[in-house]
Write a protein that holds these residues in place. Structure first.
Motif, PDB file in Angstrom:
ATOM      1  N   LEU A   1       0.851  -1.179   0.000  1.00  0.00           N
ATOM      2  CA  LEU A   1       0.000   0.000   0.000  1.00  0.00           C
ATOM      3  C   LEU A   1       0.896   1.241   0.000  1.00  0.00           C
ATOM      4  O   LEU A   1       1.800   1.363   0.822  1.00  0.00           O
ATOM      5  N   ALA A   2       0.667   2.155  -0.939  1.00  0.00           N
ATOM      6  CA  ALA A   2       1.501   3.355  -1.041  1.00  0.00           C
ATOM      7  C   ALA A   2       1.387   4.198   0.220  1.00  0.00           C
ATOM      8  O   ALA A   2       0.281   4.475   0.697  1.00  0.00           O
ATOM      9  N   THR A   3       2.534   4.594   0.755  1.00  0.00           N
ATOM     10  CA  THR A   3       2.556   5.415   1.967  1.00  0.00           C
ATOM     11  C   THR A   3       3.022   6.842   1.660  1.00  0.00           C
ATOM     12  O   THR A   3       3.343   7.603   2.577  1.00  0.00           O
ATOM     13  N   GLU A   4       3.081   7.179   0.380  1.00  0.00           N
ATOM     14  CA  GLU A   4       3.451   8.538  -0.024  1.00  0.00           C
ATOM     15  C   GLU A   4       2.676   8.914  -1.280  1.00  0.00           C
ATOM     16  O   GLU A   4       2.457   8.097  -2.170  1.00  0.00           O
ATOM     17  N   HIS A   5       2.239  10.154  -1.337  1.00  0.00           N
ATOM     18  CA  HIS A   5       1.452  10.653  -2.469  1.00  0.00           C
ATOM     19  C   HIS A   5       1.904  12.076  -2.747  1.00  0.00           C
ATOM     20  O   HIS A   5       1.548  13.001  -2.011  1.00  0.00           O
ATOM     21  N   ALA A   6       2.695  12.260  -3.789  1.00  0.00           N
ATOM     22  CA  ALA A   6       3.273  13.565  -4.089  1.00  0.00           C
ATOM     23  C   ALA A   6       2.197  14.585  -4.470  1.00  0.00           C
ATOM     24  O   ALA A   6       1.237  14.264  -5.179  1.00  0.00           O
ATOM     25  N   VAL A   7       2.386  15.814  -4.001  1.00  0.00           N
ATOM     26  CA  VAL A   7       1.495  16.917  -4.354  1.00  0.00           C
ATOM     27  C   VAL A   7       2.349  18.140  -4.712  1.00  0.00           C
ATOM     28  O   VAL A   7       3.550  18.172  -4.444  1.00  0.00           O
ATOM     29  N   PHE A   8       1.696  19.133  -5.308  1.00  0.00           N
ATOM     30  CA  PHE A   8       2.397  20.371  -5.629  1.00  0.00           C
ATOM     31  C   PHE A   8       1.475  21.566  -5.424  1.00  0.00           C
ATOM     32  O   PHE A   8       0.252  21.430  -5.376  1.00  0.00           O
ATOM     33  N   GLU A   9       2.083  22.736  -5.315  1.00  0.00           N
ATOM     34  CA  GLU A   9       1.342  23.994  -5.227  1.00  0.00           C
ATOM     35  C   GLU A   9       2.216  25.054  -5.880  1.00  0.00           C
ATOM     36  O   GLU A   9       3.371  25.212  -5.518  1.00  0.00           O
ATOM     37  N   ASP A  10       1.693  25.777  -6.874  1.00  0.00           N
ATOM     38  CA  ASP A  10       2.531  26.765  -7.556  1.00  0.00           C
ATOM     39  C   ASP A  10       1.804  28.072  -7.852  1.00  0.00           C
ATOM     40  O   ASP A  10       2.204  28.819  -8.745  1.00  0.00           O
TER      41      ASP A  10
ATOM     42  N   ARG B   1      -1.064  30.070  -3.147  1.00  0.00           N
ATOM     43  CA  ARG B   1      -2.226  30.013  -2.263  1.00  0.00           C
ATOM     44  C   ARG B   1      -2.938  28.679  -2.501  1.00  0.00           C
ATOM     45  O   ARG B   1      -2.810  28.061  -3.539  1.00  0.00           O
ATOM     46  N   GLY B   2      -3.700  28.253  -1.531  1.00  0.00           N
ATOM     47  CA  GLY B   2      -4.486  27.040  -1.706  1.00  0.00           C
ATOM     48  C   GLY B   2      -3.773  25.789  -1.223  1.00  0.00           C
ATOM     49  O   GLY B   2      -2.639  25.819  -0.742  1.00  0.00           O
ATOM     50  N   GLU B   3      -4.473  24.670  -1.373  1.00  0.00           N
ATOM     51  CA  GLU B   3      -3.971  23.375  -0.926  1.00  0.00           C
ATOM     52  C   GLU B   3      -3.061  22.748  -1.988  1.00  0.00           C
ATOM     53  O   GLU B   3      -3.137  23.092  -3.165  1.00  0.00           O
ATOM     54  N   GLY B   4      -2.235  21.813  -1.539  1.00  0.00           N
ATOM     55  CA  GLY B   4      -1.465  21.038  -2.486  1.00  0.00           C
ATOM     56  C   GLY B   4      -2.383  20.127  -3.284  1.00  0.00           C
ATOM     57  O   GLY B   4      -3.383  19.632  -2.757  1.00  0.00           O
ATOM     58  N   VAL B   5      -2.071  19.930  -4.553  1.00  0.00           N
ATOM     59  CA  VAL B   5      -2.909  19.102  -5.416  1.00  0.00           C
ATOM     60  C   VAL B   5      -2.055  18.019  -6.062  1.00  0.00           C
ATOM     61  O   VAL B   5      -0.838  18.145  -6.186  1.00  0.00           O
ATOM     62  N   ARG B   6      -2.714  16.965  -6.497  1.00  0.00           N
ATOM     63  CA  ARG B   6      -2.030  15.878  -7.171  1.00  0.00           C
ATOM     64  C   ARG B   6      -2.099  16.084  -8.675  1.00  0.00           C
ATOM     65  O   ARG B   6      -2.965  16.797  -9.194  1.00  0.00           O
ATOM     66  N   ILE B   7      -1.190  15.468  -9.393  1.00  0.00           N
ATOM     67  CA  ILE B   7      -1.181  15.548 -10.853  1.00  0.00           C
ATOM     68  C   ILE B   7      -2.541  15.107 -11.389  1.00  0.00           C
ATOM     69  O   ILE B   7      -3.098  14.101 -10.974  1.00  0.00           O
ATOM     70  N   GLY B   8      -3.072  15.877 -12.325  1.00  0.00           N
ATOM     71  CA  GLY B   8      -4.337  15.519 -12.959  1.00  0.00           C
ATOM     72  C   GLY B   8      -5.564  16.060 -12.271  1.00  0.00           C
ATOM     73  O   GLY B   8      -6.665  15.962 -12.803  1.00  0.00           O
ATOM     74  N   THR B   9      -5.391  16.663 -11.079  1.00  0.00           N
ATOM     75  CA  THR B   9      -6.555  17.194 -10.357  1.00  0.00           C
ATOM     76  C   THR B   9      -6.537  18.724 -10.307  1.00  0.00           C
ATOM     77  O   THR B   9      -7.451  19.321  -9.773  1.00  0.00           O
ATOM     78  N   GLN B  10      -5.476  19.347 -10.865  1.00  0.00           N
ATOM     79  CA  GLN B  10      -5.353  20.794 -10.764  1.00  0.00           C
ATOM     80  C   GLN B  10      -6.389  21.509 -11.624  1.00  0.00           C
ATOM     81  O   GLN B  10      -6.863  20.984 -12.636  1.00  0.00           O
ATOM     82  N   GLN B  11      -6.720  22.719 -11.208  1.00  0.00           N
ATOM     83  CA  GLN B  11      -7.681  23.551 -11.914  1.00  0.00           C
ATOM     84  C   GLN B  11      -7.129  24.964 -12.041  1.00  0.00           C
ATOM     85  O   GLN B  11      -6.217  25.357 -11.314  1.00  0.00           O
ATOM     86  N   GLY B  12      -7.713  25.745 -12.957  1.00  0.00           N
ATOM     87  CA  GLY B  12      -7.287  27.123 -13.124  1.00  0.00           C
ATOM     88  C   GLY B  12      -5.823  27.220 -13.509  1.00  0.00           C
ATOM     89  O   GLY B  12      -5.359  26.538 -14.408  1.00  0.00           O
ATOM     90  N   ARG B  13      -5.072  28.064 -12.773  1.00  0.00           N
ATOM     91  CA  ARG B  13      -3.665  28.278 -13.100  1.00  0.00           C
ATOM     92  C   ARG B  13      -2.736  27.321 -12.361  1.00  0.00           C
ATOM     93  O   ARG B  13      -1.516  27.425 -12.486  1.00  0.00           O
TER      94      ARG B  13
END
Length: 306
Positions: free
Chosen positions: A208-217, A220-232
């Protein structure tokens, strides 16, 4: 076209430098010490590929809070607004529910202390890649406008040792990471590669994966995963060149073409930004700005190929 090219060349800015700071933190046991050092050395080798890069790598007993603070303070004095910074943290992190700390020999450094040091650096764009356990706990503290933050975990509660760092370093050594064939690897391309390889690792191990990479650029706002980002979300990472390869690397090492390459990347960033802004723009204005940028890009590409 030649007249336009001549005018464009006059407007080319001085070449922007990239500062790379890589830190392999405290391992706690020999296996982790060797692993973290090897990853840092792989990144150092990739970043040293161009003599115009400014590269600082700290491992073992040299990877202290004092040395890291000194390096970032020195960059704050040297760097110009048009320059860029890439900070990579490798190792173990901790999160107590309030504050994140990066484990180093001697005193640890907190996300708040890192943010304060980074905020003093005048570079127009920054990238922080925190590959440690619990790194998601640092994201909200590190985020800022014109700074992309990538963390190996989605929160501070994912505390197991991560494998993301291994695949982030591998992404910068594998030419297939350059999916758009631009002869450069963007932060988004490297993130997509590392995330895919990390998921495949856990699948191959039937764990079971114990890590899930996220980003924020966006700053402002929460970190998001690849493929779930919206707007800019993702615009900065997509236009942020982490490493040049192939002909782009050769051009970077050629003083006669270095400024042309900088202009090419600047135009590509403008085009990417326009695409993200399209929905909010007047269609005619969008078309004109995009056409002008594409023509300018074609002119610079022509000059690079001569």
């Amino acid at each position: 076209m030649k007249l336009a090219l001549a005018l464009l060349l006059l407007a080319i800015p001085a070449h922007a430098a990239t500062y790379y700071v890589t830190v392999a933190g405290l391992g706690g046991e020999p296996d982790y010490e060797q692993r973290f050092k090897a990853i840092a050395n792989d990144l150092d080798q990739s970043f040293q590929s161009s003599p115009s890069n400014h590269v600082s790598t700290f491992t073992g007993p040299q990877a202290t809070k004092a040395r890291l603070t000194e390096a970032l303070t020195q960059i704050a004095h040297e760097a110009k607004p048009e320059d860029e910074l890439v900070l990579t943290l490798i190792g173990h992190g901790t999160f107590d529910g309030v504050a994140y700390k990066f484990n180093l020999p001697g005193p640890d450094i907190s996300a708040a202390e890192l943010a304060e040091l980074l905020n003093r650096i005048p570079t127009r764009r920054q990238l922080v890649v925190d590959t440690t356990s619990a790194s998601g706990g640092a994201l909200s503290t590190l985020q800022r406008a014109n700074r992309g933050v990538i963390t190996a975990t989605k929160s501070g509660t994912e505390k197991n040792a991560t494998v993301f760092a291994r695949y982030w370093a591998e992404a910068l050594q594998d030419p297939t990471t350059d999916t758009d064939k631009s002869q450069s690897i963007s932060a988004m391309e490297a993130l997509q590669y590392a995330e895919r390889k990390t998921a495949a690792f856990y699948e191959s191990q039937k764990r079971l994966a114990t890590e899930h990479a996220v980003f924020e650029d966006t700053g402002r706002g929460e970190g998001v995963r690849i493929g779930t980002q919206q707007g800019r979300q993702g615009a900065l990472l997509s236009s942020f060149t982490v490493l040049r390869i192939g002909t782009a690397q050769a051009a970077m090492n050629d003083p006669a073409k270095r400024d042309l390459l900088a202009k090419k990347e600047q135009l590509e960033q403008q085009i990417d930004a326009l695409k993200y802004q399209k929905a909010a723009m007047d269609p005619a204005d969008y078309k004109k700005q995009l056409t002008d940028a594409l023509l300018a890009l074609a002119a610079v590409q022509e000059a690079l190929e001569q």
